[in-house]
Design a protein around this motif. Structure first.
Motif: not given
Length: 243
Positions: A27-28, A239, A153-154, A235, A161, A148, A23, A21, A158
Motif C-alpha cells: 500500500l502507499t 510503498i 500503484v495499481d 517506490r 484517486d 503514483l 500497490a 492505495l 491511480v
C-alpha cells in the motif's frame, strides 16, 4: 447531490493524503505525499493542521499570476516552498483556447515534460510533501498520477484517486466559477469540464497513451531523464509492504 466531506486542513480545498492505495503487494504509505488546491485561504486552524502533519516541502505548480493573485498563507511554518509552474502560458489562456481535458493533459506531458519530472523528482527530496496548484485537479492530478504510477500503484487506483477530486469540489464553488468564466468565455465548449470535472476515462486514456507510446508511465518518466535509481527510491519512500 453528493455532500463534500470536511477538508483535512481548514481553508484548503481538495486536500488529501494519497496513503492506503494498493500497490504491487503493498500500500502507499500514509503521511508521506499529500495533494490539494491552493493555500491562499489557510486560517489559523488550517495552519495548525499543516504544522501537525510535519510538512517539510510544498510543490506549488501555479504560474506567477496565480501566485500573485492568491499567495499561500504558510508564513511561520518550517518548510520549503518550491515553485514549479507547469503550464506554458497562463491558465487563463486555456479557457480562451478551449481544449478538452484530454487535449490539455496531452499538451502538459508534451510541452512541460521537464517540469513534470522535476515534480516527481522533488518528491524524493523531503517528506512529508504537498503537491498543489489552484484547484488540485489538473496539474496536481497529472503529476501525482505519474508519481503514483511510477511507484507501482495499481493503475485503477491511480485513476480512482484522480477522479475523486470531482467529489471534493463544493457545488457552491463550482456554480460561482462557471458563471464567472462563462461571462468571460461565452462560446467555450469545454469550460465546465476544465473548471470542475475529473472524469476517470480522461486519466485512463492518458495512462494508456503513455503505455502505447513509451511502454508505461514509468518509461515516459525515464525518457524524460528520471533514473532507475530515482524510481527505486520513489517506490521505497511511497510503498509499504507487509513483512
Amino acid at each position: 447531490m453528493t455532500e463534500v466531506p470536511p477538508t483535512l486542513v481548514s481553508g484548503v480545498m481538495n486536500f488529501r493524503d494519497v496513503g492506503g492505495l494498493p500497490a504491487e503487494g503493498g500500500l502507499t504509505r500514509s503521511g508521506v505525499l499529500y495533494r490539494s488546491g491552493n493555500l491562499a485561504d489557510v486560517d489559523a486552524a488550517g495552519a495548525e493542521s499543516l504544522r501537525g502533519l510535519g510538512l517539510r516541502r510544498i510543490l506549488d505548480l501555479r504560474d506567477d499570476e496565480e501566485v500573485t493573485r492568491s499567495p499561500s498563507r504558510v508564513d511561520g511554518l518550517d518548510l520549503t516552498t518550491q515553485r514549479v509552474p507547469l503550464f506554458l502560458g497562463s491558465v487563463a489562456s486555456f479557457f480562451r483556447n478551449d481544449p478538452s481535458l484530454g487535449e490539455l493533459y496531452d499538451s502538459l506531458i508534451e510541452d512541460s515534460a521537464d517540469r513534470v519530472v522535476e515534480v516527481v523528482r522533488s518528491v524524493l527530496v523531503d517528506q512529508p510533501v504537498l503537491v498543489h496548484c489552484t484547484v488540485g485537479k489538473d496539474r496536481t492530478g497529472v503529476t501525482v498520477a505519474l508519481t503514483l504510477a511510477a511507484a507501482g500503484v495499481d493503475l485503477d487506483a491511480v485513476v480512482d484517486d484522480y477522479a475523486r477530486t470531482e467529489t471534493l469540489l463544493p457545488a457552491s464553488r463550482n456554480t460561482q466559477v462557471i458563471a464567472r468564466l462563462r461571462a468571460m468565455h461565452p462560446e467555450a465548449r469545454h469550460l465546465e469540464e476544465l473548471a470542475t470535472r475529473s472524469p476517470a476515462p480522461v486519466m485512463r486514456d492518458l495512462l494508456a497513451r503513455l503505455e502505447r507510446e513509451y511502454g508505461s508511465p514509468s518509461d515516459y518518466l525515464r525518457a524524460q531523464g528520471l533514473g532507475d535509481d530515482e524510481i527505486a527510491e520513489l517506490r521505497r519512500i511511497l510503498i509499504v509492504r507487509p513483512a
